[in-house]
Design an enzyme around this catalytic site. Structure first.
Site, PDB file in Angstrom:
ATOM      1  N   LYS A 105      15.034   0.584   8.822  1.00  0.00           N
ATOM      2  CA  LYS A 105      15.209   1.817   8.049  1.00  0.00           C
ATOM      3  C   LYS A 105      15.782   2.863   8.990  1.00  0.00           C
ATOM      4  O   LYS A 105      15.436   2.884  10.173  1.00  0.00           O
ATOM      5  CB  LYS A 105      13.873   2.318   7.510  1.00  0.00           C
ATOM      6  N   ASN A 120      -0.220   2.744   0.288  1.00  0.00           N
ATOM      7  CA  ASN A 120      -0.548   1.314   0.255  1.00  0.00           C
ATOM      8  C   ASN A 120      -1.524   0.994   1.368  1.00  0.00           C
ATOM      9  O   ASN A 120      -2.461   0.240   1.204  1.00  0.00           O
ATOM     10  CB  ASN A 120       0.713   0.487   0.458  1.00  0.00           C
ATOM     11  N   GLY A 121      -1.227   1.565   2.541  1.00  0.00           N
ATOM     12  CA  GLY A 121      -2.171   1.548   3.650  1.00  0.00           C
ATOM     13  C   GLY A 121      -2.782   2.938   3.711  1.00  0.00           C
ATOM     14  O   GLY A 121      -2.078   3.922   3.470  1.00  0.00           O
ATOM     15  N   ASN A 136      13.499   2.907  12.224  1.00  0.00           N
ATOM     16  CA  ASN A 136      12.209   2.248  12.007  1.00  0.00           C
ATOM     17  C   ASN A 136      12.510   0.754  11.825  1.00  0.00           C
ATOM     18  O   ASN A 136      12.876   0.314  10.740  1.00  0.00           O
ATOM     19  CB  ASN A 136      11.553   2.851  10.756  1.00  0.00           C
ATOM     20  N   GLU A 179       7.004  11.802   8.429  1.00  0.00           N
ATOM     21  CA  GLU A 179       6.931  11.175   9.749  1.00  0.00           C
ATOM     22  C   GLU A 179       8.279  11.196  10.464  1.00  0.00           C
ATOM     23  O   GLU A 179       8.343  11.371  11.679  1.00  0.00           O
ATOM     24  CB  GLU A 179       6.434   9.730   9.595  1.00  0.00           C
ATOM     25  N   HIS A 188      -1.105   5.402  11.523  1.00  0.00           N
ATOM     26  CA  HIS A 188      -0.569   6.563  10.774  1.00  0.00           C
ATOM     27  C   HIS A 188      -0.676   7.862  11.584  1.00  0.00           C
ATOM     28  O   HIS A 188      -0.710   8.958  10.998  1.00  0.00           O
ATOM     29  CB  HIS A 188      -1.315   6.791   9.444  1.00  0.00           C
ATOM     30  N   ARG A 232      10.439   4.770  15.570  1.00  0.00           N
ATOM     31  CA  ARG A 232       9.036   4.673  15.164  1.00  0.00           C
ATOM     32  C   ARG A 232       8.462   3.393  15.778  1.00  0.00           C
ATOM     33  O   ARG A 232       9.024   2.312  15.596  1.00  0.00           O
ATOM     34  CB  ARG A 232       8.935   4.605  13.650  1.00  0.00           C
ATOM     35  N   ARG A 285      -5.557  -4.437   1.100  1.00  0.00           N
ATOM     36  CA  ARG A 285      -6.472  -4.649   2.238  1.00  0.00           C
ATOM     37  C   ARG A 285      -7.892  -4.211   1.874  1.00  0.00           C
ATOM     38  O   ARG A 285      -8.075  -3.207   1.191  1.00  0.00           O
ATOM     39  CB  ARG A 285      -6.001  -3.839   3.453  1.00  0.00           C
TER      40      ARG A 285
HETATM   41  P1  ADP Z   1       3.090   2.866   2.127  1.00  0.00           P
HETATM   42  O1  ADP Z   1       1.710   2.841   2.721  1.00  0.00           O
HETATM   43  O2  ADP Z   1       3.648   1.505   1.865  1.00  0.00           O
HETATM   44  O3  ADP Z   1       4.033   3.821   2.810  1.00  0.00           O
HETATM   45  P2  ADP Z   1       3.066   4.818  -0.038  1.00  0.00           P
HETATM   46  O4  ADP Z   1       2.602   5.947   0.800  1.00  0.00           O
HETATM   47  O5  ADP Z   1       4.437   4.885  -0.621  1.00  0.00           O
HETATM   48  O6  ADP Z   1       2.855   3.409   0.651  1.00  0.00           O
HETATM   49  O7  ADP Z   1       2.017   4.670  -1.246  1.00  0.00           O
HETATM   50  C1  ADP Z   1       2.128   3.705  -2.230  1.00  0.00           C
HETATM   51  C2  ADP Z   1       1.122   4.046  -3.329  1.00  0.00           C
HETATM   52  O8  ADP Z   1       1.386   5.384  -3.760  1.00  0.00           O
HETATM   53  C3  ADP Z   1       1.189   3.154  -4.552  1.00  0.00           C
HETATM   54  O9  ADP Z   1      -0.112   2.790  -4.941  1.00  0.00           O
HETATM   55  C4  ADP Z   1       1.824   4.027  -5.617  1.00  0.00           C
HETATM   56  O10 ADP Z   1       1.237   3.831  -6.860  1.00  0.00           O
HETATM   57  C5  ADP Z   1       1.575   5.440  -5.145  1.00  0.00           C
HETATM   58  N1  ADP Z   1       2.756   6.270  -5.412  1.00  0.00           N
HETATM   59  C6  ADP Z   1       3.830   6.387  -4.633  1.00  0.00           C
HETATM   60  N2  ADP Z   1       4.740   7.202  -5.201  1.00  0.00           N
HETATM   61  C7  ADP Z   1       4.217   7.582  -6.387  1.00  0.00           C
HETATM   62  C8  ADP Z   1       4.659   8.406  -7.450  1.00  0.00           C
HETATM   63  N3  ADP Z   1       5.853   9.016  -7.395  1.00  0.00           N
HETATM   64  N4  ADP Z   1       3.837   8.583  -8.502  1.00  0.00           N
HETATM   65  C9  ADP Z   1       2.637   7.997  -8.558  1.00  0.00           C
HETATM   66  N5  ADP Z   1       2.173   7.186  -7.593  1.00  0.00           N
HETATM   67  C10 ADP Z   1       2.943   6.983  -6.524  1.00  0.00           C
END
Ligand code: ADP
Length: 410
Positions: free
Chosen positions: A14, A213-214, A7, A394, A183, A94, A243
Site C-alpha cells: 500500500k 478488525n484488529g 506499507n 497512521e 497499533h 510502516r 480473533r
Molecule cells: P483493520 O483493522 O483491518 O484496519 P478497520 O479499522 O477498517 O479494520 O475496521 C473494520 C471494521 O470496521 C469492520 O467490522 C467494519 O464493519 C467496520 N467499518 C469500517 N468502515 C465502516 C463504515 N464506513 N461503516 C460502518 N462500519 C465500518
C-alpha cells in the site's frame, strides 16, 4: 515537501503520497498479489483530481517491480501527482514489529536493517515483507532517505510490571517473551490529538480504543503508554473480527486434545475463526452484526450477533475501569478505527452505566456520528470525562516522523 508512505505486506504494497505539514493526500494505491505475475494488479487513485484506476493487471514478480510501477504511476501525466522524483523528499515505511530494539522511528542504516532482521520471530509474516519493501525502495530510488516507523514503538514506555508475563523469567531473557502491543502509531496519533484538545500532555490520563478488525486499547498517561491490551502478538486483548482476544491459556492444550488439533491449527482457530465470526457464526464484519441486531429477534442471527457485540462491550468497560485504576483517574476516552469511528451503537453501550467513572455522552449526537472525517466531542458538557471520536491517521504520523527525521539528519 512530499513523502511517500509505504506499507509492505507479504503479497501487497500500500502507498500514499502526503504533504506532512498540511496532511494533504495527493495519491494512494495498492499493489496486490505481488509474486504471482498472472494475478498481480494495481489500484491507484489521484486524490486531488479524483481519478482512479482499479485492479489493473501488471506482472509484478517482487516488491521492487511493484515499486517501479508505483513510481511510474506517480509520474504519469494523468494519474500522477509529481513531475519528477525530486519532489519526493523521503520514504516512510510502516513496520509492524520493532521488538524491544526500537522505541522511536529510525532513519534506515545498515545497523537498523540488521536489527530489524532480528525482529523476524515476533512478526514472521510481516518482517520479511517490510525488508522486501525497503530493499525495493533501495533498488528503485537509491538516493531517497528511508525512515522506519514501528507499530510497537509507542508502547515501549510500559514499565516491566506491565510488559512482563508471569512465566519463567528466562523466557523473557532468552526469547524476548513479553507484551509488545500493536497499533502504536494509531494510539500515538489519537492520544496526541486528545492532549491538544485537553490543552496539556503532562498530567493527562487517556484511554484510547482502536477498534477495527484488529482492536487494541491503551492507557496513555502524560502522553506515554502505561499499558496496552495486545500482547506478545496481536491476538491478545479484546474480542476482534476473527480473533478471540484473551482466553484462559490452558484452553490451548485442552482444544488440542479435544479437537485433535496441532498447535498451529489451534492458533489458526484463535486467529481466523473466533471473535465476531466465531460467536455470531456468520460474519466478522460489525456492519453485518449491527444489521442483524437492528432487525430484532426475528433475524436468525440476532441472538448471537447481540452476544458477540455485548462481549466486546463488556470487555471495553473492563479495560476502561482497569486503566482508570492504574492511571489513578481518567480525563478522556477516545474511540477510533473502523468500528470506533463508525459504530455508534457500540460506543453508546460501552458508555452506558458509567456514571461512576463520570462518563456521559450525548446519545443523539453519537447516533448520527459515523462515516465522517472530523474529530467529534461525544460527551456532554457536564460529563467529568471527555469522550471523543478521533479519526486515526497512521500514514500522516509516518509522513511527519519521516520528514522530521530526514530534516534533522541534514
Ligand atoms: P483493520 O483493522 O483491518 O484496519 P478497520 O479499522 O477498517 O479494520 O475496521 C473494520 C471494521 O470496521 C469492520 O467490522 C467494519 O464493519 C467496520 N467499518 C469500517 N468502515 C465502516 C463504515 N464506513 N461503516 C460502518 N462500519 C465500518
Amino acid at each position: 515537501m512530499k513523502i511517500l508512505v509505504v506499507n509492505a505486506g507479504s503479497s501487497s504494497l500500500k502507498y500514499q503520497v502526503l504533504e506532512p505539514e498540511t496532511g494533504t493526500l495527493f495519491a494512494k494505491g495498492i499493489c496486490e498479489s505481488i509474486g504471482n505475475t498472472e494475478a498481480s494488479m494495481i489500484t491507484h487513485q489521484q486524490v486531488v483530481k479524483d481519478i482512479k484506476i482499479k485492479d489493473q493487471h501488471y506482472p509484478m514478480e517482487n516488491h521492487a517491480v511493484a515499486l517501479k510501477l508505483v513510481v511510474e504511476k506517480l509520474l504519469d501525466k494523468e494519474l500522477g501527482c509529481i513531475e519528477s522524483m525530486d519532489e519526493i523528499e523521503a520514504v516512510g515505511h510502516r513496520v509492524v514489529h520493532g521488538g524491544a530494539f526500537f522505541s522511536e522511528s529510525m532513519l534506515l542504516t545498515d545497523e537498523v536493517l540488521e536489527k530489524l532482521k532480528l525482529c523476524h520471530d515476533f512478526a514472521p509474516l510481516h518482517t520479511p515483507a517490510h525488508i522486501q519493501g525497503i530493499q525495493g525502495c533501495l533498488a528503485v530510488m537509491p538516493d531517497k532517505p528511508q525512515v522506519l516507523v514501528f507499530d510497537t514503538a509507542f508502547h515501549q514506555s510500559m514499565a516491566p510490571e506491565a510488559y512482563t508475563y508471569a512465566l519463567p523469567y528466562e523466557l523473557y531473557e532468552k526469547y524476548g517473551v513479553r507484551r509488545y502491543g500493536a497499533h502504536g502509531t494509531s494510539h500515538r496519533f489519537v492520544a496526541g490529538e486528545m492532549c491538544k484538545i485537553l490543552g496539556r500532555t503532562e498530567g493527562t490520563k487517556i484511554v484510547t480504543c482502536h477498534i477495527g478488525n484488529g482492536s487494541s486499547i491503551s492507557a496513555v498517561k502524560d502522553g506515554k503508554v502505561m499499558d496496552t491490551s495486545m500482547g506478545f502478538t496481536p491476538l491478545a486483548g479484546v474480542e476482534m473480527g476473527t480473533r478471540c482476544g484473551d482466553i484462559d491459556p490452558a484452553l490451548v492444550p485442552y482444544m488440542m486434545e479435544k479437537l485433535n488439533l496441532s498447535g498451529a491449527e489451534v492458533n489458526n482457530l484463535m486467529n481466523k475463526k473466533s471473535g465476531f465470526l466465531g460467536i455470531s457464526g456468520f460474519s466478522s464484519d460489525s456492519r453485518d452484526l449491527e444489521n442483524a441486531i437492528a432487525n430484532g429477534p426475528s433475524d436468525p442471527h440476532y441472538e448471537r450477533a447481540n452476544l458477540a457485540v455485548n462481549i466486546l462491550k463488556f470487555q471495553l468497560k473492563k479495560y476502561i475501569g482497569a486503566y482508570s485504576a492504574i492511571m489513578n483517574g481518567l480525563d478522556a476516552v477516545v474511540f477510533t478505527a473502523g468500528i470506533g469511528e463508525n459504530n455508534p451503537h457500540l460506543r453508546e453501550i460501552v458508555c452506558e452505566d458509567m456514571e461512576y467513572f463520570g462518563i456521559k455522552i450525548n446519545k443523539e449526537l453519537n447516533a448520527k456520528t459515523l462515516r465522517q472525517p472530523n474529530i467529534v466531542k461525544l460527551s456532554t458538557d457536564d460529563s467529568k470525562v471527555a469522550v471523543y471520536l478521533i479519526p486515526t491517521n497512521e500514514e500522516l504520523v509516518i509522513a511527519r516522523d519521516t520528514a522530521a527525521i530526514v530534516s534533522a539528519a541534514k
